[in-house]
Write a protein that holds these residues in place. Sequence first.
Motif, mmCIF file in Angstrom:
data_model
loop_
_atom_site.group_PDB
_atom_site.id
_atom_site.type_symbol
_atom_site.label_atom_id
_atom_site.label_comp_id
_atom_site.label_asym_id
_atom_site.label_seq_id
_atom_site.Cartn_x
_atom_site.Cartn_y
_atom_site.Cartn_z
ATOM 1 N N SER A 1 0.818 -1.201 0.000
ATOM 2 C CA SER A 1 0.000 0.000 0.000
ATOM 3 C C SER A 1 0.860 1.263 0.000
ATOM 4 C CB SER A 1 -0.927 0.008 1.216
ATOM 5 O OG SER A 1 -1.649 1.209 1.297
ATOM 6 N N ALA A 2 1.969 1.238 0.748
ATOM 7 C CA ALA A 2 2.834 2.409 0.843
ATOM 8 C C ALA A 2 3.409 2.780 -0.522
ATOM 9 C CB ALA A 2 3.960 2.147 1.840
ATOM 10 N N LEU A 3 3.884 1.802 -1.282
ATOM 11 C CA LEU A 3 4.454 2.092 -2.593
ATOM 12 C C LEU A 3 3.362 2.392 -3.615
ATOM 13 C CD1 LEU A 3 7.466 -0.380 -2.860
ATOM 14 C CD2 LEU A 3 7.495 2.066 -2.429
ATOM 15 N N ALA A 4 2.199 1.758 -3.468
ATOM 16 C CA ALA A 4 1.100 2.038 -4.395
ATOM 17 C C ALA A 4 0.657 3.493 -4.296
ATOM 18 C CB ALA A 4 -0.082 1.111 -4.103
ATOM 19 N N ALA A 5 0.830 4.115 -3.121
ATOM 20 C CA ALA A 5 0.463 5.522 -2.959
ATOM 21 C C ALA A 5 1.263 6.414 -3.890
ATOM 22 C CB ALA A 5 0.685 5.950 -1.508
ATOM 23 N N PHE A 6 2.436 5.941 -4.327
ATOM 24 C CA PHE A 6 3.282 6.708 -5.244
ATOM 25 C C PHE A 6 3.393 6.024 -6.609
ATOM 26 C CE2 PHE A 6 4.628 7.260 -0.837
ATOM 27 C CZ PHE A 6 4.411 8.617 -0.692
ATOM 28 N N ASN A 7 2.356 5.204 -6.915
ATOM 29 C CA ASN A 7 2.256 4.513 -8.204
ATOM 30 C C ASN A 7 3.472 3.640 -8.495
ATOM 31 O OD1 ASN A 7 -0.232 5.721 -8.642
ATOM 32 N ND2 ASN A 7 0.648 7.476 -9.688
ATOM 33 N N ARG A 8 3.931 2.942 -7.457
ATOM 34 C CA ARG A 8 5.042 2.002 -7.610
ATOM 35 C C ARG A 8 4.627 0.639 -7.080
ATOM 36 N NH1 ARG A 8 9.819 4.597 -8.815
ATOM 37 N NH2 ARG A 8 9.811 6.868 -8.539
ATOM 38 N N ARG A 9 5.320 -0.399 -7.538
ATOM 39 C CA ARG A 9 5.009 -1.769 -7.128
ATOM 40 C C ARG A 9 6.042 -2.259 -6.136
ATOM 41 N NH1 ARG A 9 4.629 -5.416 -12.263
ATOM 42 N NH2 ARG A 9 3.704 -6.863 -10.776
ATOM 43 N N SER A 10 5.561 -2.900 -5.072
ATOM 44 C CA SER A 10 6.453 -3.457 -4.064
ATOM 45 C C SER A 10 6.826 -4.893 -4.436
ATOM 46 C CB SER A 10 5.779 -3.438 -2.695
ATOM 47 O OG SER A 10 6.592 -4.062 -1.718
ATOM 48 N N VAL A 11 8.032 -5.307 -4.049
ATOM 49 C CA VAL A 11 8.464 -6.690 -4.290
ATOM 50 C C VAL A 11 8.135 -7.578 -3.099
ATOM 51 C CG1 VAL A 11 10.315 -5.986 -5.838
ATOM 52 C CG2 VAL A 11 10.787 -6.238 -3.386
ATOM 53 N N ILE A 12 7.641 -6.968 -2.020
ATOM 54 C CA ILE A 12 7.359 -7.740 -0.824
ATOM 55 C C ILE A 12 6.091 -7.214 -0.168
ATOM 56 C CG2 ILE A 12 8.709 -6.288 0.757
ATOM 57 C CD1 ILE A 12 9.655 -8.928 2.092
ATOM 58 N N ALA A 13 5.326 -8.104 0.434
ATOM 59 C CA ALA A 13 4.123 -7.731 1.177
ATOM 60 C C ALA A 13 4.362 -7.995 2.646
ATOM 61 C CB ALA A 13 2.914 -8.517 0.676
ATOM 62 N N GLY A 14 3.858 -7.110 3.482
ATOM 63 C CA GLY A 14 4.042 -7.245 4.918
ATOM 64 C C GLY A 14 4.138 -5.889 5.568
ATOM 65 N N LYS A 15 4.012 -5.844 6.908
ATOM 66 C CA LYS A 15 4.031 -4.591 7.638
ATOM 67 C C LYS A 15 5.433 -4.303 8.168
ATOM 68 C CE LYS A 15 -0.849 -4.484 8.893
ATOM 69 N NZ LYS A 15 -1.836 -4.327 9.983
ATOM 70 N N ILE A 16 5.890 -3.076 7.897
ATOM 71 C CA ILE A 16 7.258 -2.665 8.219
ATOM 72 C C ILE A 16 7.273 -1.902 9.536
ATOM 73 C CG2 ILE A 16 9.253 -1.352 7.424
ATOM 74 C CD1 ILE A 16 8.081 -1.584 4.581
ATOM 75 N N THR A 17 8.246 -2.255 10.381
ATOM 76 C CA THR A 17 8.507 -1.535 11.609
ATOM 77 C C THR A 17 10.005 -1.294 11.694
ATOM 78 O OG1 THR A 17 6.608 -2.461 12.781
ATOM 79 C CG2 THR A 17 8.403 -1.624 14.139
ATOM 80 N N GLY A 18 10.411 -0.109 12.158
ATOM 81 C CA GLY A 18 11.840 0.170 12.227
ATOM 82 C C GLY A 18 12.132 1.507 12.868
ATOM 83 N N GLU A 19 13.364 1.974 12.698
ATOM 84 C CA GLU A 19 13.826 3.267 13.183
ATOM 85 C C GLU A 19 14.591 3.927 12.044
ATOM 86 O OE1 GLU A 19 13.110 4.424 16.184
ATOM 87 O OE2 GLU A 19 12.119 2.584 16.855
ATOM 88 N N THR A 20 14.184 5.143 11.645
ATOM 89 C CA THR A 20 14.791 5.826 10.506
ATOM 90 C C THR A 20 15.562 7.060 10.970
ATOM 91 O OG1 THR A 20 13.056 5.094 8.997
ATOM 92 C CG2 THR A 20 14.350 6.995 8.322
ATOM 93 N N THR A 21 16.811 7.165 10.513
ATOM 94 C CA THR A 21 17.624 8.356 10.727
ATOM 95 C C THR A 21 17.692 9.131 9.425
ATOM 96 O OG1 THR A 21 18.952 7.215 12.401
ATOM 97 C CG2 THR A 21 19.881 9.218 11.445
ATOM 98 N N VAL A 22 17.415 10.436 9.485
ATOM 99 C CA VAL A 22 17.367 11.299 8.308
ATOM 100 C C VAL A 22 18.482 12.335 8.394
ATOM 101 C CG1 VAL A 22 15.956 12.902 6.966
ATOM 102 C CG2 VAL A 22 14.862 11.012 8.194
ATOM 103 N N SER A 23 19.164 12.593 7.258
ATOM 104 C CA SER A 23 20.183 13.640 7.228
ATOM 105 C C SER A 23 20.281 14.212 5.828
ATOM 106 C CB SER A 23 21.542 13.101 7.677
ATOM 107 O OG SER A 23 22.005 12.113 6.778
ATOM 108 N N ALA A 24 20.667 15.492 5.749
ATOM 109 C CA ALA A 24 20.877 16.169 4.464
ATOM 110 C C ALA A 24 21.678 17.434 4.719
ATOM 111 C CB ALA A 24 19.549 16.515 3.795
ATOM 112 N N SER A 25 22.508 17.832 3.750
ATOM 113 C CA SER A 25 23.319 19.038 3.876
ATOM 114 C C SER A 25 23.357 19.758 2.539
ATOM 115 C CB SER A 25 24.748 18.694 4.325
ATOM 116 O OG SER A 25 24.747 18.100 5.602
ATOM 117 N N GLY A 26 23.432 21.093 2.581
ATOM 118 C CA GLY A 26 23.513 21.855 1.340
ATOM 119 C C GLY A 26 23.350 23.335 1.586
#
Length: 444
Positions: free
Chosen positions: A247-272
């Motif tokens: 469902s998450a990838l379908a929201a952006f018109n993309r196809r997922s290679v795996i089905a299932g619910k994802i849980t995790g911890e995401t670290t975000v960074s960017a510089s410019g």
Amino acid sequence: MELIPEVPMRRTRRWLLAGSIVVAMLVVAGVGLFSLLPSNEELARRAATELEAALGVPVSVGSLHWRLRPSVMVELENVATQQSQPIVIKKLTAKLNVAALWQRRLKLERVEVDGAVLPQLSLRGLHASAGEPTEAKPGRLQLDELPIDQLVFRDVTWISRHGTHVVYAGEAEFDPGWRPRSAQLRRPGFLPTTELSLTRRGEDDRWDTRINLGGGTANGELQLQTRANGQLHIAGKLQPRGIEAVSALAAFNRRSVIAGKITGETTVSASGAGLAELARSLHTTTPFTIGHATLLRFDMEKAIRSVGKDHAGKTALDSVTGQLDTQNTSNGMVLDFGKVKAVSGALSATGKAHIADRQIEAELAVDLVEGLVGVPLKLSGPLTRVNVSVPPGALAGAVLGTAVLPGVGTAIGARLGAALGNIFNSGPSVQAKAKPPAAPGKRS
């Protein structure tokens, strides 16, 4: 009959005469003002010239209209860059702050965009001069410290470098320095709800982040820092919880290679140095877990059994763990999957994968009775037509466990041989064909 007093009548006439003179003066002044203003056609041509100078590409403006009531508004329609894939704004309406205009400052109280097309490759073709020093010109308005109070956009289509179309809507309210006081980006009409919300914490450069995606959430915090060299840096953490991959990838018109619910911890960074460089440098790291997953469009057992010649189907998995690193670049997003481990009963697979420009390079080792057998799988080529290979030598002698584990003993050998038979052959009769255990005291 009593006559009307003459004095009040004269006063009334004087007031009517004075009022008529004021109205006449306002009309003359209005006519004179509009006679001094350029026509809408001339203003449209001027706007196109200014935009071309700012963006570095030819720009056409279909029309430009002023409205003075109920407030000062300007409308632009059918603005388009002259590129192979034009950037298009169908209609833009801006409400001007009159007090700022009297002080020769340009301040927009509200900007609405109704319909736009933003091709990613065309945006890369712009050479915007925004933020660069420009020579002051007589008569030009100076930008206010807060140029835009509120931005609202609807029906904005983003076209990825590979041609994927995604429609967005949203709004943002700004503080000085282009800091969003609040912002929302959403996928209209898509269920489950897909949206991103930012809320600033007071005057700090910190934002509470709320993401609804794939029936789950990814909430957290983002913060903006200004380094000593003037560079901007974004850092933050998000917590993906219960996000369904398909469902998450379908929201952006993309196809997922795996089905299932994802849980995790995401670290975000960017510089410019600015928004564009921040977007291009965006990097995320996510250690993740997917429980009760299904590998879509890939049958791992079939791939091994056919030595990579056939892998159509699905693979049910008890769980998948690993780490996903994403790195945005000028050529698109690069994904690296590391420490991947998929488990399904007695079968497990470990490996890594690299995806860039819609091409995949992956290596997997498939184990039976965990840790005893490793069969290498290699995946390569375009995501729409993945090439799967199994080195032929990897299966030599793997029909019976005794060949894989010489000298270990016939009981273990027979059990492993039966398990291997279930993988490399087909049907429930495989176990019946397995070599029977040798007599006690004898070794294979």
